[in-house]
Design a protein around this motif. Structure first.
Motif, PDB file in Angstrom:
ATOM      1  N   THR A   1      28.767  -3.302-137.823  1.00 36.01           N
ATOM      2  CA  THR A   1      29.909  -2.655-138.095  1.00 36.01           C
ATOM      3  C   THR A   1      31.200  -2.835-136.754  1.00 36.01           C
ATOM      4  N   PHE A   2      30.176  -2.724-136.391  1.00 34.39           N
ATOM      5  CA  PHE A   2      30.878  -2.756-134.497  1.00 34.39           C
ATOM      6  C   PHE A   2      30.679  -3.661-133.727  1.00 34.39           C
TER       7      PHE A   2
ATOM      8  N   VAL B   1      35.883  -9.236-143.450  1.00 35.34           N
ATOM      9  CA  VAL B   1      34.524  -8.509-145.238  1.00 35.34           C
ATOM     10  C   VAL B   1      33.912  -7.908-145.023  1.00 35.34           C
ATOM     11  N   ASP B   2      33.305  -6.633-145.310  1.00 32.89           N
ATOM     12  CA  ASP B   2      32.988  -5.663-145.288  1.00 32.89           C
ATOM     13  C   ASP B   2      31.970  -6.533-146.478  1.00 32.89           C
TER      14      ASP B   2
ATOM     15  N   VAL C   1      33.838  -0.223-142.118  1.00 34.72           N
ATOM     16  CA  VAL C   1      34.710  -0.851-141.599  1.00 34.72           C
ATOM     17  C   VAL C   1      36.196   0.273-141.954  1.00 34.72           C
ATOM     18  N   ASP C   2      36.631   0.044-142.686  1.00 33.22           N
ATOM     19  CA  ASP C   2      37.867   1.272-143.292  1.00 33.22           C
ATOM     20  C   ASP C   2      38.023   2.861-142.221  1.00 33.22           C
TER      21      ASP C   2
ATOM     22  N   THR D   1      42.713   2.840-146.009  1.00 26.75           N
ATOM     23  CA  THR D   1      42.555   3.959-147.232  1.00 26.75           C
ATOM     24  C   THR D   1      41.561   3.543-148.082  1.00 26.75           C
ATOM     25  N   LYS D   2      41.005   4.422-149.038  1.00 31.66           N
ATOM     26  CA  LYS D   2      39.563   3.630-149.706  1.00 31.66           C
ATOM     27  C   LYS D   2      39.611   3.169-150.820  1.00 31.66           C
TER      28      LYS D   2
END
Length: 178
Positions: free
Chosen positions: A126-127, A146-147, A155-156, A162-163
């Motif tokens: 992610t980093f 895109v995660d 990523v959020d 927000t989730k």
């Protein structure tokens, strides 16, 4: 009378040596020296033979025959986002270097797709993905991040989103449609 007669006879007279028979100090010291060098060398050789990790770029290129774009050092900064307009940290420069190598590698590709993946959690997928996306976005390139980690999306958290939106929620809503 039969027991009084000796059954053995002396062939040679006994003699005394000037040097001791045992211990042979020179032989022991030589053996200790050889073992003190040989055992560690053998251990290091076995450890190297059993090592299945890629340690440097030459080993990567030799094993996989892929172009080496760069490497990212461990981020000592508490901030997870290292790519910013005013940041000139070593890690940010490493991302800029990889971006430049990617541009030369992907030259002529109209819509390149980059995948950041790993089999182990906590390696920095992610980093890397977020900072590479920001690196290209800073050059006014169109970027879609895109995660697709359905079990543990991060990523959020990195971007303070927000989730209420995400790939897993999209899949759930898409499946519920008639």
């Amino acid at each position: 009378m039969a027991t009084a007669i000796p059954t053995s006879k002396s062939i040679d007279n006994a003699f005394v040596s000037v040097e001791p028979v045992s211990p042979k100090t020179l032989l022991i010291l030589l053996l200790a020296f050889v073992l003190s060098l040989g055992v560690p060398i053998l251990i290091f050789y076995i450890m190297d033979a059993l090592n299945d990790k890629i340690v440097d770029k030459t080993e990567l290129q030799k094993l996989l025959k892929v172009p080496y774009l760069g490497s990212i050092a461990k981020n000592k900064d508490a901030n997870r986002i290292v790519m910013a307009d005013d940041k000139n940290s070593p890690v940010a420069e490493m991302f800029r270097s990889i971006r430049t190598h990617l541009q030369f590698t992907l030259e002529g590709t109209t819509t390149p797709v980059l995948l950041v993946t790993s089999t182990i959690a906590g390696e920095g997928k992610t980093f890397t993905a977020i900072n590479m996306a920001l690196s290209f976005a800073m050059m006014k390139k169109k970027v879609v991040l895109v995660d697709l980690d359905l079990r543990n999306p991060m990523v959020d958290e990195y971007l303070h989103l927000t989730k209420d939106k995400g790939v897993s929620l999209f899949f759930i809503r898409y499946k519920q449609r008639p």
